[in-house]
Design an enzyme around this catalytic site. Structure first.
Site, PDB file in Angstrom:
ATOM      1  N   LYS A  30       3.246  -5.783   9.058  1.00  0.00           N
ATOM      2  CA  LYS A  30       2.600  -4.822   8.113  1.00  0.00           C
ATOM      3  C   LYS A  30       3.947  -4.111   8.990  1.00  0.00           C
ATOM      4  CE  LYS A  30      -0.725  -0.967   7.144  1.00  0.00           C
ATOM      5  NZ  LYS A  30      -2.122  -0.940   7.369  1.00  0.00           N
ATOM      6  N   GLY A  73       1.188  -1.391  -0.006  1.00  0.00           N
ATOM      7  CA  GLY A  73       0.074  -0.201  -0.175  1.00  0.00           C
ATOM      8  C   GLY A  73       0.962   1.425  -0.077  1.00  0.00           C
ATOM      9  N   MET A 131       1.117   3.229   3.182  1.00  0.00           N
ATOM     10  CA  MET A 131       2.193   2.871   3.782  1.00  0.00           C
ATOM     11  C   MET A 131       3.206   2.341   3.902  1.00  0.00           C
ATOM     12  SD  MET A 131      -0.271   5.270   6.343  1.00  0.00           S
ATOM     13  CE  MET A 131       0.820   5.274   7.828  1.00  0.00           C
ATOM     14  N   ALA A 132       2.573   0.900   3.494  1.00  0.00           N
ATOM     15  CA  ALA A 132       3.572   0.015   4.239  1.00  0.00           C
ATOM     16  C   ALA A 132       2.905  -1.026   2.991  1.00  0.00           C
ATOM     17  CB  ALA A 132       2.807  -0.313   5.278  1.00  0.00           C
ATOM     18  N   THR A 133       3.906  -2.336   3.409  1.00  0.00           N
ATOM     19  CA  THR A 133       3.469  -3.454   2.625  1.00  0.00           C
ATOM     20  C   THR A 133       3.752  -4.467   4.128  1.00  0.00           C
ATOM     21  OG1 THR A 133       5.238  -3.012   1.011  1.00  0.00           O
ATOM     22  CG2 THR A 133       5.143  -5.090   1.318  1.00  0.00           C
ATOM     23  N   ASP A 141     -11.997   4.856   7.076  1.00  0.00           N
ATOM     24  CA  ASP A 141     -11.126   4.286   5.753  1.00  0.00           C
ATOM     25  C   ASP A 141     -12.584   3.014   5.109  1.00  0.00           C
ATOM     26  OD1 ASP A 141      -8.665   3.820   3.973  1.00  0.00           O
ATOM     27  OD2 ASP A 141     -10.426   4.523   3.198  1.00  0.00           O
TER      28      ASP A 141
END
Length: 657
Positions: free
Chosen positions: A47, A27, A29-31, A141
């Site tokens: 994450k 994503g 912001m992070a994987t 979200d």
């Protein structure tokens, strides 16, 4: 298009505890990776925040906020958070691993869900969200991508990365951080979110499940945002006449433009949903049954000769008492011998029977051990062959005793390169009998999605519109466009190099995208002193260096005549701007104009940037002819060959014949 790169995190040991196995998703912001918790010997999802965001305090705080928000919730319909920490430069979050799909993938496969399916999913989501609202947390979200449907039937809400306390309602530009299709009117217009904003997003999701489409469409993100703020969501029954009117009313209530007209929180909407389910059941029959999948079940067996004292609580077991039914006479000595002999015979027969039983049981145990150990009944776990070539994956499966289906399945994958195995069916770690057939799922690469138009939009709006991709940290450069405006968009080509993207171009889902954002024009420092120009450029993040000087009849000495970048191409922070400084007017050598007429001498001096001065002719004869065109110059002051500043005045002398 995809980039065939090896992820350096795969195989890494995080914090001496979590062994990273494979990548699940990536994503903005992070994987997210699949990992093994070596301490507890269980699979987890870990994450890991992108390394380039580690120094960004706001991103790091948002990442930690997800851990805190989710950790405060203990509910079957919320993804559990186990751990959070920092390993070297990697901030990470450890969550439970849920093999399965997202609601978005379910909708992509089935388009429209039945009312019963939609209500079942909504019931689980609302139950988890009600726990969050009860804890004072607003998700902010909610979208089908954040609803997880596990293979074992569990439904959970994940990704609390934008969650905030229910009292933290100011947005400071974060109103567009959620996906544009699910933003409530108050988030679009005022940037304010509370529990009712989550309800609006769920109303849009329910509409999408019942109709197979979102209520608002547009070529530009701002068009969709405008509809959220100004239009009313239609009843799903208009698109799908099979939708019951009760669900139409539920969607309209949840998506009311005025937050005051919506359910106050998830609990209120859940209660209404349960009433709708009861209303849709047969009114003449018994109340509808709810099927609950319990994590475990217990059974109490009542054996012959025993009785159960109760159905709940402790079970009291009472043996039946044995008793004789006739008189007991005195035993004689011969009678005792006969009885002892009969007892010995019975014991002998009983021993022989038990010997046979033991032998039979041993044979059965040995046979069962062979059957389930190495025979046809043996089981093994399906190995994880993701990321391998299909031939290598098939060879490993065969080596471990499985049969590989002759035809592979294909599927899109944003993380596994095309042509490599992305999964198996059944999935990895499933226990199967040896010899069972396993189907390889081969990656087609990422799903190709059309790029929306984001040029000219703000950075937040562009990020929201590009939620299907991995938006990297933007590149900022000076440009004539207003500060904060997106002026460029680039992806990564098959060769690993940057490639420009345009609206409508096809690009891989969750693949990296870099936006170029304007910093406004380079400061105009022409006419300023060198010191003032350098100070203004430093304030803008640039370096001003004097690279030369020139004479100028227009700029005072010490003022900047020109400012230009040292390097060709876009100007970015840290670049050097060359400054050309004025030396004042250029010096001029006085020419020798003696012998020339006054008019000719004047013209030559003015052509050099000098001025001519001479006395008027007072001789009475000068009145009868053009004396300036006839009388010759006899001398100049300063004399010929003198060096003077441009603009100086030269005194001419002449003589009347």
């Amino acid at each position: 298009m995809s980039v065939n790169q090896t992820d350096p995190m795969i195989g890494r040991l995080i914090d001496d505890r979590y062994q990273v196995r494979s990548r699940i998703a990536r994503g903005g912001m992070a994987t997210v990776y699949l990992a093994t918790d070596l301490r507890l010997e269980r699979r987890v999802a870990i994450k890991i925040m992108h390394g380039h965001l580690a120094d960004d305090a706001s991103f790091k705080e948002r990442f930690i906020q997800e851990a805190r928000s989710a950790a405060r919730l203990a509910h079957p319909n919320v993804v559990n958070v186990f751990d959070q920490g920092q390993d070297d430069d990697s901030a990470y979050l450890v969550m439970e691993y849920l093999p399965g799909i997202t609601l978005r993938e379910l909708l992509q496969d089935h388009k429209v869900l039945t009312p019963e399916q939609a209500m079942d999913i909504m019931e689980a989501v609302l139950a988890g969200l009600a726990a969050a609202h009860r804890a004072g947390i607003v998700h902010r979200d909610l979208k089908p991508e954040n609803v997880l449907l596990a293979d074992d039937g569990r439904i959970k809400i994940g990704d609390f990365g934008l969650a905030r306390a229910a009292t933290a309602n100011t947005a400071t530009g974060a109103a567009l951080l959620g996906t544009i299709a699910y933003l409530s009117p108050e988030l679009v217009t005022r940037g304010i979110a509370d529990t009712r904003s989550d309800i609006y997003a769920l109303g849009i999701m329910l509409y999408e499940m019942l109709t197979g489409e979102q209520p608002y469409k547009g070529d530009q993100p701002m068009q969709i945002a405008y509809q959220h703020a100004n239009d009313t969501v239609p009843a799903p029954g208009i698109v799908n006449p099979s939708v019951p009117v009760e669900l139409d009313e539920l969607v309209l209530w949840a998506t009311a433009r005025d937050p005051e007209h919506r359910p106050r929180d998830a609990r209120a909407l859940l209660d209404q949903l349960l009433d709708v389910q009861r209303a849709l059941a047969d009114p003449s029959g018994p109340p509808p049954n709810r099927t609950m999948v319990l994590p475990s079940a217990a059974a109490t067996a009542v054996l012959p000769g025993f009785s159960a004292a109760g159905a709940t609580g402790d079970t009291e077991v009472v043996p039946r008492a044995r008793h004789r039914t006739g008189p007991v006479g005195p035993a004689t000595e011969d009678g005792n011998a006969d009885r002892l002999q009969a007892l010995a015979a019975r014991r002998h027969r009983r021993g022989a029977i038990w010997l046979v039983v033991v032998v039979v049981l041993a044979l059965l145990a040995g046979g069962a051990g062979w059957y389930f150990g190495s025979g046809p009944g043996a089981q093994a776990q399906v190995p994880d062959v993701s990321g391998k070539d299909p031939a290598a994956a098939a060879a490993q499966l065969i080596d471990e005793g499985f049969t590989v289906a002759p035809d592979n399945r294909s599927d899109f994958s944003p993380v596994v390169p095309a042509g490599q195995v992305t999964a198996t069916d059944p999935q990895a770690s499933t226990a199967l009998q040896k010899g069972s057939t396993v189907t390889l799922v081969v990656s087609q690469g990422p799903r190709q999605i059309a790029i929306p138009e984001v040029l000219g939009a703000t950075l937040d709006a562009a990020r929201a519109a590009l939620s299907d991709f991995s938006v990297e940290e933007p590149v900022r450069q000076f440009d004539a466009k207003d500060e904060g405006t997106v002026i460029g968009i680039a992806g990564v080509g098959g060769d690993g190099n940057a490639v420009g993207l345009s609206a409508g171009a096809e690009y891989g889902e969750q693949q990296p995208i870099t936006l170029t954002v304007s910093l406004g024009p380079v400061p105009d420092v022409v006419g300023q002193t060198l010191e003032d120009a350098q100070s203004e450029l430093t304030g803008a993040g640039l370096v001003g260096t004097q690279s030369g000087s020139e004479y100028s009849g227009e700029m005072e000495a010490g003022s900047v005549i020109r400012a230009q970048p040292t390097e060709q191409g876009p100007v970015t922070p840290g670049d050097t701007i060359d400054l050309i400084v004025s030396d004042g007017p250029a010096p001029v050598t006085v020419p020798d104009v003696t012998g020339q007429t006054i008019d000719d001498a004047t013209a030559q001096l003015e052509a050099l940037g000098l001025f001519a001065d001479f006395d008027d002719c007072l001789n009475f004869t000068c009145a009868f002819y053009d004396w300036k065109a006839s009388l010759p110059v006899t001398a100049t002051d300063p004399a010929p060959g003198s060096v003077v500043a441009a603009g100086s005045t030269i005194r001419l002398s002449y003589r009347v014949e």
